[in-house]
Scaffold this motif. Sequence first.
Motif, PDB file in Angstrom:
ATOM      1  N   VAL A  22       0.963  -1.656  -0.103  1.00 27.85           N
ATOM      2  CA  VAL A  22       0.402  -0.222   0.231  1.00 27.85           C
ATOM      3  C   VAL A  22       0.600   1.420   0.009  1.00 27.85           C
ATOM      4  O   VAL A  22       0.600   2.121  -0.616  1.00 27.85           O
ATOM      5  N   ILE A  23       2.087   1.230   0.828  1.00 30.98           N
ATOM      6  CA  ILE A  23       3.321   2.647   0.482  1.00 30.98           C
ATOM      7  C   ILE A  23       3.555   2.841  -0.350  1.00 30.98           C
ATOM      8  O   ILE A  23       3.645   4.081  -0.629  1.00 30.98           O
ATOM      9  N   PRO A  28       4.302   7.640  -5.008  1.00 26.91           N
ATOM     10  CA  PRO A  28       4.501   8.943  -5.951  1.00 26.91           C
ATOM     11  C   PRO A  28       3.494  10.200  -5.504  1.00 26.91           C
ATOM     12  O   PRO A  28       3.782  11.358  -5.325  1.00 26.91           O
ATOM     13  N   ALA A  29       2.757  10.028  -4.636  1.00 24.17           N
ATOM     14  CA  ALA A  29       1.892  10.921  -4.098  1.00 24.17           C
ATOM     15  C   ALA A  29       2.852  11.931  -2.520  1.00 24.17           C
ATOM     16  O   ALA A  29       2.532  12.969  -3.155  1.00 24.17           O
ATOM     17  N   ASP A  38       1.343   9.176 -11.359  1.00 25.77           N
ATOM     18  CA  ASP A  38       1.259   7.646 -11.700  1.00 25.77           C
ATOM     19  C   ASP A  38       0.906   7.037 -10.553  1.00 25.77           C
ATOM     20  O   ASP A  38       2.683   7.199 -10.164  1.00 25.77           O
ATOM     21  N   TYR A  39       0.383   6.557  -9.899  1.00 27.74           N
ATOM     22  CA  TYR A  39       0.491   5.844  -8.318  1.00 27.74           C
ATOM     23  C   TYR A  39       1.031   4.613  -8.821  1.00 27.74           C
ATOM     24  O   TYR A  39       1.041   3.771 -10.365  1.00 27.74           O
ATOM     25  N   ARG A  40       1.104   3.714  -8.271  1.00 29.63           N
ATOM     26  CA  ARG A  40       2.526   1.859  -8.654  1.00 29.63           C
ATOM     27  C   ARG A  40       1.684   1.138  -8.225  1.00 29.63           C
ATOM     28  O   ARG A  40       0.721   0.847  -7.318  1.00 29.63           O
ATOM     29  N   PHE A  41       1.431   0.696  -9.748  1.00 29.87           N
ATOM     30  CA  PHE A  41       0.414  -0.711  -9.440  1.00 29.87           C
ATOM     31  C   PHE A  41       0.698  -2.131  -9.367  1.00 29.87           C
ATOM     32  O   PHE A  41      -0.215  -3.285  -8.858  1.00 29.87           O
ATOM     33  N   SER A  42       2.060  -2.048 -10.509  1.00 33.56           N
ATOM     34  CA  SER A  42       2.423  -4.071 -10.527  1.00 33.56           C
ATOM     35  C   SER A  42       2.915  -4.408  -9.734  1.00 33.56           C
ATOM     36  O   SER A  42       2.605  -5.229  -9.910  1.00 33.56           O
ATOM     37  N   HIS A  43       3.219  -3.947  -8.540  1.00 36.39           N
ATOM     38  CA  HIS A  43       3.843  -4.646  -7.364  1.00 36.39           C
ATOM     39  C   HIS A  43       2.737  -5.445  -6.857  1.00 36.39           C
ATOM     40  O   HIS A  43       3.222  -6.226  -6.307  1.00 36.39           O
ATOM     41  N   GLY A 297      11.239   5.420   4.082  1.00 33.75           N
ATOM     42  CA  GLY A 297       9.408   5.321   3.760  1.00 33.75           C
ATOM     43  C   GLY A 297       9.800   4.509   1.933  1.00 33.75           C
ATOM     44  O   GLY A 297      10.447   4.607   1.337  1.00 33.75           O
ATOM     45  N   PRO A 298       9.255   3.144   2.276  1.00 31.39           N
ATOM     46  CA  PRO A 298       9.450   2.772   1.063  1.00 31.39           C
ATOM     47  C   PRO A 298       9.148   3.204  -0.302  1.00 31.39           C
ATOM     48  O   PRO A 298       7.866   3.831  -0.089  1.00 31.39           O
ATOM     49  N   GLY A 299       9.987   2.996  -1.286  1.00 23.23           N
ATOM     50  CA  GLY A 299       9.325   3.784  -2.590  1.00 23.23           C
ATOM     51  C   GLY A 299       9.589   5.805  -2.410  1.00 23.23           C
ATOM     52  O   GLY A 299       9.664   5.821  -3.771  1.00 23.23           O
ATOM     53  N   VAL A 300      10.200   6.083  -1.250  1.00 20.11           N
ATOM     54  CA  VAL A 300      10.607   7.270  -1.708  1.00 20.11           C
ATOM     55  C   VAL A 300      12.009   7.650  -1.003  1.00 20.11           C
ATOM     56  O   VAL A 300      12.360   8.638  -1.961  1.00 20.11           O
TER      57      VAL A 300
END
Length: 806
Positions: A22-23, A28-29, A38-43, A297-300
């Motif tokens: 979820v994080i 991206p936000a 553009d949010y990440r969904f592929s994972h 933070g994950p992705g940050v």
Amino acid sequence: MTDAIQGRLLRWAAAFLFLYSVILTLSPAVRERSWNVDYRFSHWIGFTVWLVLVMASHRATSMLMPDRDPYLFPIAALLSGWGLLTIWRLDENFGLRQLIWLVLSVCIFIAALRLPQNLNFLRGYKYILLTGGLLLTALTLIFGTNPSGFGPRLWLGCCGVYLQPSEPLKLLLVIYLAAYLADHFPIRLQIFPLLFPTILVTGLALLLLIVQRDLGTASIFILLYTVILYLATGRRRVLLGTAAGLSLALIIGYGLIDVIHVRVEGWLNPWNDPSGQSYQIIQSLLAVANGGTGGRGPGVGSPGLVPVAISDFVYAAISEETGLVGTVGLLALIWLILTRGMIAAIHAPDRFRRFLAAGITTYLGMQSLLIIGGNLRLLPLTGVTLPFVSYGGSSLLTSYIALFLLLNIGTQTEIEPAPLPNPQPYAVLSALLGLGIAAAALTSAWWAISRSADLLIRTDNPRRTIADRFVRRGSLLDRNNKLITTTEGSVGSFRRVYLYPNLAPITGYTHPVYGQAGLEASLDDYLRGLQGNPASLIWWDHLLYGTPPAGLDVRLSIDLELQSEADRLLGAHPGAIILMNAQTGEILTMASHPTFDPSRLDEDGATLTQDPQAPLLNRATQGLYFAGPALQPLIQAEFGNSKPDDPELIQFYDSLGLFRAPLFNMPTTSGGKVNQPGEVRVSPLQMTLAAAALSAHGVIPAPRIAMAVNTPEQGWVVLPALSSAFNAIKPEAADEAARSFVNQNTPFWQYVSQARVNDTVVTWALAGTVPGWRGTPLVMVVALEQDNPRLTQSISTRFLTEALNQ
């Protein structure tokens, strides 16, 4: 009970990875501080498949191994899921490949659950299995390739499907050694029949790996051979001999083998070549430091800056985004696997399975510690993978086969374990592995907390520049709130704009390659929002966004109108001009020529650093010039008509502060104490402060250039001076000396002189308002690197006249 424990642990693991996913989706936000991204969904594909595989494995183990260890599979599943999401976050293509290998590994793991529990087939086919592994590894010498297209050719395969034979060869070596030593128990350290066969096959494997230059795996082979032999014999000399042998090999290799030399040098002295051979380890340490306690933070974070972050440096990637909390948790999971592995070994029903479980535990522990230690500069880099976590299909598959063997051995179907006449070797091994995990945790804390601040301000840390693109940096304004340097753009594309580039030697720059300089560096905490903002806001932004809040504007004492006039008068002449309020120490003008344009550092940076004119140097605070007779007005104020001797002059110069660097908001320098008055070298700032005594009744003020910061709660808050004013000369003597240097038709005193030493010459002009001046008391200094007294006097006269008429 076993099923309930395993099921509960798997639900916790799934909850953790669900939250992590979820994080990642929202990251991206968070990074751009906007919902319109553009949010990440592929994972989520990876998480969903992982969840299906875990459910299938839980069902299979419940049916086929009802008395298994309920902790091993949940830990391995969590590690592999965590690694999968980390890899997917770094590179979606590699994440998809890792997922395919995870499916294959788990399927083989489930299929293996139906194999005979006594594992006698491994014991019986030990020679065939090891020979097959050696042959596969040998084939890489002929048909070897590298999926990346360069580097050691350690893989077999093509078309996107590759196998690294050295990975399963580690496990095959453990199986062979466990079976052979169990068959020859009780064991004596004799050449035949014990040492020759084991050393022969281990040496053959090592030879293949050394020829391949796979030194990390070769090190693991040596450690595995040593540990298993120690467990079988109980002789400590095995450990001591191997330690001595490895140390000797390291010393010899350092002198003769370039790969070992580079890695050892990068381990011992990484700061000597941070952008070359040590680039990987430096960026790894920067990632750990950037993670701090709680992580970005994950992705940050920016773990992609570390080379090979998906594999060799996955620990650094996890550390940056989850911080010390995450890495300690990761180390705790690894420690639990090692602990359960040693428990399985101690309770094994026969010696073969005991040696096998201990060997597998050693393999997982040693490999983990080698790569984590390399990431933390605790050990030299080896290039091996982190089991269950790093990218690599061969490694993941081998790890799951090792997991199956540990589960099989730990299944309590036999009541009585095999006799263990000497448990000490197992206790020693457990202690060594535990100490290794503890050392890794402490080293992580050292880099993430103790050394974090020092590392993050390094000029080769690009994370600061990346953060500047997403968080507005504060502006520099002159005393009338006119912009000097500011930030323009939107979140994700902020850029620094230098509106008055002639001030660049003073205001400095912030740049991804050349780092920071000038006021941009000294006021960075305010401009970056780390100081001046409420502590709660800084904490919240770090927790939520992984970055500080918006930077704060800083007002300088500079007057841009006077500054532009000083720059115009100085023109192409190398030197410096300083105009200062003699009473308050406020710097109204500080010019240093030649200057440069910070916005062109990308194009001109390399040339500027090599320019013999040194435009990057702030001559006003860091230029050192011989004082010569320029101090005559001050000498006259102190000694009158008497002629002081050299010790008296040196003592007087010391009392003026000429032998120490002024405390100021930017780098300053000092020529240091000398024995002869003619050797005194000072900066224009030091000369200005000393000359101020003649216009301020003998008082030398504290210099100031950063006047106030615009805080969100209190508005403009005045910044204090970094030092205090002090009396240097008697007021009456200072006033009298100032009046004696007043020229006709000018409302100020002035003194022009030259200092010549060998081939260098500097022309000084000191000037200031006279005592009793009803306006702002001013003092100015011109230092011209030319033999031109007339020009120096003209610049001084015209500029001070302009300043007094404002």
